[in-house]
Design a protein around this motif. Structure first.
Motif, PDB file in Angstrom:
ATOM      1  N   UNK A  90     -23.896 -76.935  -1.890  1.00 15.31           N
ATOM      2  CA  UNK A  90     -23.372 -76.896  -3.266  1.00 15.31           C
ATOM      3  C   UNK A  90     -22.008 -76.226  -3.378  1.00 15.31           C
ATOM      4  N   UNK A  91     -21.734 -75.265  -2.495  1.00 17.17           N
ATOM      5  CA  UNK A  91     -20.514 -74.454  -2.616  1.00 17.17           C
ATOM      6  C   UNK A  91     -19.469 -74.839  -1.567  1.00 17.17           C
ATOM      7  N   UNK A  92     -19.930 -75.287  -0.410  1.00 16.63           N
ATOM      8  CA  UNK A  92     -18.988 -75.663   0.643  1.00 16.63           C
ATOM      9  C   UNK A  92     -18.878 -74.646   1.751  1.00 16.63           C
ATOM     10  N   UNK A  93     -19.482 -73.486   1.569  1.00 18.03           N
ATOM     11  CA  UNK A  93     -19.519 -72.459   2.613  1.00 18.03           C
ATOM     12  C   UNK A  93     -20.753 -71.598   2.401  1.00 18.03           C
ATOM     13  N   UNK A  94     -21.260 -70.965   3.455  1.00 20.47           N
ATOM     14  CA  UNK A  94     -22.459 -70.136   3.298  1.00 20.47           C
ATOM     15  C   UNK A  94     -22.153 -68.868   2.502  1.00 20.47           C
ATOM     16  N   UNK A  95     -23.173 -68.239   1.917  1.00 19.78           N
ATOM     17  CA  UNK A  95     -22.932 -67.061   1.057  1.00 19.78           C
ATOM     18  C   UNK A  95     -22.507 -65.819   1.821  1.00 19.78           C
ATOM     19  N   UNK A  96     -22.896 -65.711   3.085  1.00 12.38           N
ATOM     20  CA  UNK A  96     -22.549 -64.543   3.890  1.00 12.38           C
ATOM     21  C   UNK A  96     -21.599 -64.975   5.001  1.00 12.38           C
ATOM     22  N   UNK A  97     -20.380 -64.456   4.951  1.00 12.25           N
ATOM     23  CA  UNK A  97     -19.420 -64.851   5.976  1.00 12.25           C
ATOM     24  C   UNK A  97     -18.382 -63.759   6.177  1.00 12.25           C
ATOM     25  N   UNK A  98     -17.976 -63.572   7.434  1.00 13.35           N
ATOM     26  CA  UNK A  98     -16.888 -62.676   7.794  1.00 13.35           C
ATOM     27  C   UNK A  98     -16.455 -63.057   9.201  1.00 13.35           C
TER      28      UNK A  98
END
Length: 406
Positions: free
Chosen positions: A283-291
């Protein structure tokens, strides 16, 4: 049945390996002369079955997949197939110890020229060196158990030779869902719901019928077949856990569940966490947790605070928050009702689950293909390096028993 003949051949070959050198150099016994046509017949039956399997395949019900395991046309361990029975066309993907090729039958009969497969080749030396023996065995055995599911890659056969293990799989010419997601940047809600619903059916079957935790759910491991439906691939981390806990750290950083990071023991609930991450990424195009720093990703996951864009619908937020719950006893999919509680969530209110399982619903993305062997949806890969380590007689003596399932 070819499987009965193959079993007989396998037993015969095993007996030959255990005979003394003196016996091997003596004149063939009458029984061995009688076996030769049997081996040739088994080989021909195997090739005919490979040519026919796609015409006869159909989705089996969850009950049939288990009950009819010995009657299925696929998933058998073959002692007569060889790599030379297939023409290698193009590399479809590579990993640390495996390479997947698009292949067709070598010297096909009339009408079989366009029948193609994906052949996963795993070098025994690399499997052993990277300590992947158990994972490879799990992958082969899980794929054998689930053959016939409409949204899981079908293992048509497995076999081995001196140096390598082989899994012959159905070919999905649409390529990875990941590629479509990157091109589109994000999926709209109906597309996300369709793909998410097919994944729910996969997880419901793996968890509740087979007791298997998949443990590597991500867009790169989901392919699109010629008709626009999903196929889950790469079962290298899949493990039959039933109601026990396991402690192996495996998976992709952005998709790891908190209990995996904490090493407190995990089971099938990790897949529902990863499913929540996947729906968010759809839905967003990227996962919610990222670094860029994986340790920072792990800190965010353990904290478990998901930030939602304002455009996301309340139902989608509610579903994701239920799935991405740090406490496994409260995690949607792992609570009372299991997958049924996920299927009855309001976000899936428009899904006809029975029609979806039987592939009666049109997929949102149907790949445009020039033919069965079209590879335009796959990247180009470097050729295999030459001069690689050989599988030695010492390795064979120590490890061959571990590969007997192939």
């Amino acid at each position: 049945m070819a499987s009965a003949v193959v079993h007989k051949i396998l037993h015969h070959n095993h007996s030959n390996r255990e005979s003394s050198p003196q016996q091997n150099h003596s004149s063939p016994a009458p029984q061995e002369d009688q076996e030769l046509p049997t081996m040739e017949r088994a080989y021909e039956e195997e090739k005919i079955k490979l040519a026919q399997w796609e015409d006869l395949k159909r989705p089996l019900s969850p009950g049939q997949i288990a009950v009819d395991a010995n009657k299925k046309l696929v998933e058998n361990s073959s002692c007569v197939l060889r790599q030379q029975d297939f023409e290698l066309i193009k590399t479809l993907g590579t990993g640390t110890f495996a390479r997947v090729w698009l292949v067709r039958l070598a010297n096909p009969k009339d009408g079989d020229q366009n029948k193609v497969f994906a052949l996963k080749i795993l070098r025994k030396v690399d499997v052993i060196r990277l300590k992947q023996v158990e994972h490879v065995r799990n992958e082969r055995n899980v794929l054998a158990a689930v053959a016939g599911h409409p949204f899981i890659t079908t293992m048509v056969a497995s076999f081995q030779d001196t140096d390598s293990l082989y899994m012959l799989l159905d070919y999905c010419p649409g390529g990875e869902v990941f590629s479509y997601l990157r091109r589109a940047r994000r999926f709209n809600e109906p597309t996300s719901q369709f793909y998410a619903a097919e994944i729910v059916l996969i997880l419901e079957f793996l968890h509740e019928k087979e007791g298997v935790a998949y443990r590597d759910l991500k867009p790169e491991n989901i392919l699109i077949d010629a008709e626009g439906h999903l196929k889950l691939v790469d079962f290298g981390f899949a493990k039959k856990v039933d109601n026990r806990e396991t402690y192996t750290l495996c998976g992709t950083p952005e998709y790891l569940a908190p209990e995996v990071i904490r090493n407190t023991g995990h089971g099938c609930a990790v897949d529902w966490w990863a499913f929540g991450i996947l729906v968010y990424e759809f839905l967003v195009g990227q996962p919610p947790f990222w670094d860029q720093n994986p340790m920072k990703i792990y800190e965010q996951i353990v904290e478990g605070r998901v930030r939602y864009p304002s455009a996301m619908t309340p139902d989608a937020r509610d579903l994701i928050s239920g799935l991405c719950t740090v406490d496994t006893s409260k995690r949607l999919g792992n609570i009372k009702g299991g997958a049924g509680a996920v299927k009855s969530h309001p976000w899936f209110r428009n899904i006809d689950w029975d029609a979806l399982y039987h592939r009666k619903v049109q997929g949102p993305i149907v790949p445009h293909l020039r033919g069965p062997a079209d590879t335009r949806n796959f990247d180009e890969y470097e050729p295999e390096p030459e001069g690689r380590e050989k599988y030695s007689s010492e390795m064979r003596e120590r490890w061959d028993e571990c590969f007997r399932d192939f």
